[in-house]
Design a protein around this motif. Structure first.
Motif, PDB file in Angstrom:
ATOM      1  N   ALA A 177       0.803  -1.227   0.000  1.00 33.53           N
ATOM      2  CA  ALA A 177       0.000   0.000   0.000  1.00 33.53           C
ATOM      3  C   ALA A 177       0.836   1.278   0.000  1.00 33.53           C
ATOM      4  O   ALA A 177       0.478   2.251  -0.686  1.00 33.53           O
ATOM      5  CB  ALA A 177      -0.979   0.002   1.174  1.00 33.53           C
ATOM      6  N   PRO A 178       1.955   1.337   0.762  1.00 41.08           N
ATOM      7  CA  PRO A 178       2.713   2.592   0.755  1.00 41.08           C
ATOM      8  C   PRO A 178       3.185   3.000  -0.644  1.00 41.08           C
ATOM      9  O   PRO A 178       3.264   4.188  -0.956  1.00 41.08           O
ATOM     10  CB  PRO A 178       3.892   2.294   1.693  1.00 41.08           C
ATOM     11  N   TYR A 180       1.616   2.378  -3.597  1.00 46.29           N
ATOM     12  CA  TYR A 180       0.480   2.940  -4.325  1.00 46.29           C
ATOM     13  C   TYR A 180       0.118   4.313  -3.756  1.00 46.29           C
ATOM     14  O   TYR A 180      -0.169   5.250  -4.498  1.00 46.29           O
ATOM     15  CB  TYR A 180      -0.724   1.995  -4.245  1.00 46.29           C
ATOM     16  N   HIS A 181       0.121   4.411  -2.423  1.00 51.14           N
ATOM     17  CA  HIS A 181      -0.279   5.688  -1.818  1.00 51.14           C
ATOM     18  C   HIS A 181       0.673   6.804  -2.224  1.00 51.14           C
ATOM     19  O   HIS A 181       0.257   7.874  -2.654  1.00 51.14           O
ATOM     20  CB  HIS A 181      -0.323   5.539  -0.290  1.00 51.14           C
ATOM     21  N   GLN A 182       1.962   6.536  -2.120  1.00 46.59           N
ATOM     22  CA  GLN A 182       2.925   7.598  -2.415  1.00 46.59           C
ATOM     23  C   GLN A 182       2.995   7.923  -3.909  1.00 46.59           C
ATOM     24  O   GLN A 182       3.064   9.086  -4.282  1.00 46.59           O
ATOM     25  CB  GLN A 182       4.319   7.211  -1.910  1.00 46.59           C
ATOM     26  N   VAL A 184       0.808   6.993  -6.502  1.00 47.28           N
ATOM     27  CA  VAL A 184      -0.433   7.249  -7.249  1.00 47.28           C
ATOM     28  C   VAL A 184      -1.225   8.401  -6.640  1.00 47.28           C
ATOM     29  O   VAL A 184      -1.702   9.271  -7.361  1.00 47.28           O
ATOM     30  CB  VAL A 184      -1.309   5.976  -7.304  1.00 47.28           C
TER      31      VAL A 184
END
Lengths: 220, 220
Positions: A177-178, A180-182, A184
């Motif tokens: 997840a980190p 994709y979060h950072q 995207v």
């Protein structure tokens, strides 16, 4: 994961067009599908969702437009098939012998996909906010990829690196997840250390029992 | 965080329209800004980005369209100002006395924002894939929120819960990223346990030294 003309997004997502000479498996139907999906990817990264039309895809693919309308119906159908086609591979997560190692390799593949040029993965994710059909296909794609990755967690439990009752999906989400979060959503500049850091954090949390059903430390 | 008419997205994001009687601080200029930004939020959730126009916003706000064009220029400018306005508050993360507790409260606020109806936060995130100006404003907004959250990490280090050299941003991203990934990108159904699970995982990883500059376990 074998390099592929398929624009996967997770984990590797080699978006380069296929060599002209690459053999297309199957007959005329699958050849047409491959041409059309290549055209969708190329149009999407070159012109964006707003310029993506069935007619432009048909023209680029050299396929009659009625064929494309009949088989894919609209842009949503084309995007969904690009994503569904991306699961038609034999990708499996690597077995490096350790949980942090396996997660780090996975994260490097995701990082590569999310920062690739042309940015086909990013474009497909963006398109998922435009087309419900693309959004559902993206869900299916990720579901398939995360399911394939569960072996990483099984192996780690078998080696005694993490508790046997570790929830594989929670651990895999925490690890990935980190990125994709950072990349995207937060749109921070790519950080080459990010894949390893996120992998290590999730592996340490898993070892500490963070993803077991009844955690040792049931803090609020 | 005080309930607010501001559509923040992170962490709380109360998107309800303001009571008609709510006092607008400042003079006519800030009153007009509040009316216009309320109208942007309402139009965005009701009709979506594609139907969002300066004229529709002006009509809904009861403000002359030339005023809106002069001050905000276009839809991108309007969206960016909605996001910039969301940082005009005194939100601070709660101090529950423990790192898992602080992160859980934060995650519950994010979860609430991302699953709120009307889905203003989700709509603003989706809009960031359409407008570069909105994307940059969303970056500023998150940057501000994550900066305010660093005190959570400082307090945890002071209490001895985590190593003193813990990288605050890495820890905060690890704690919050699973929510964004699952709810925004993977589009999994909301899981009420997710905020606590993600908080606990990040806190355990931090305690184990996952986010220090030179980790104890420098696995690949």
């Amino acid at each position: 994961m074998t390099p592929s003309h398929r624009a996967t997004g997770f984990p590797a997502g080699d978006s380069s067009p296929p060599p002209a000479a690459r053999r297309r498996p199957g007959g005329r139907t699958s050849r047409i599908r491959a041409q059309v999906l290549d055209a969708v990817r190329a149009e999407l990264v070159e012109a964006g969702y707003d310029a993506l039309t069935v007619d432009a895809v048909a023209a680029r693919a050299g396929v009659h437009r009625t064929t494309v309308y009949r088989r894919w119906r609209d842009v949503g159908g084309l995007l969904a098939d690009v994503l569904d086609a991306a699961s038609d591979d034999d990708w499996q997560p690597e077995d490096t012998g350790s949980l942090p190692g396996d997660l780090a390799v996975l994260n490097h593949q995701i990082h590569t996909a999310l920062t690739a040029q042309p940015p086909i993965t990013a474009a497909l994710i963006a398109a998922s906010f435009r087309s419900d059909e693309a959004a559902r296909a993206l869900q299916r794609f990720w579901e398939d990829r995360y399911a394939r990755c569960e072996i990483v967690v099984t192996r780690a439990a078998r080696r005694g690196e993490i508790p046997a009752r570790t929830d594989a999906r929670q651990l895999l989400i925490a690890a990935t997840a980190p990125l994709y979060h950072q990349l995207v959503l937060l749109r921070t500049p790519p950080d080459p250390r990010l894949p390893d850091h996120a992998a290590r954090g999730a592996a340490l949390a898993a070892s500490a029992g963070a993803f077991t059903e009844s955690p040792p430390d049931d803090t609020p």
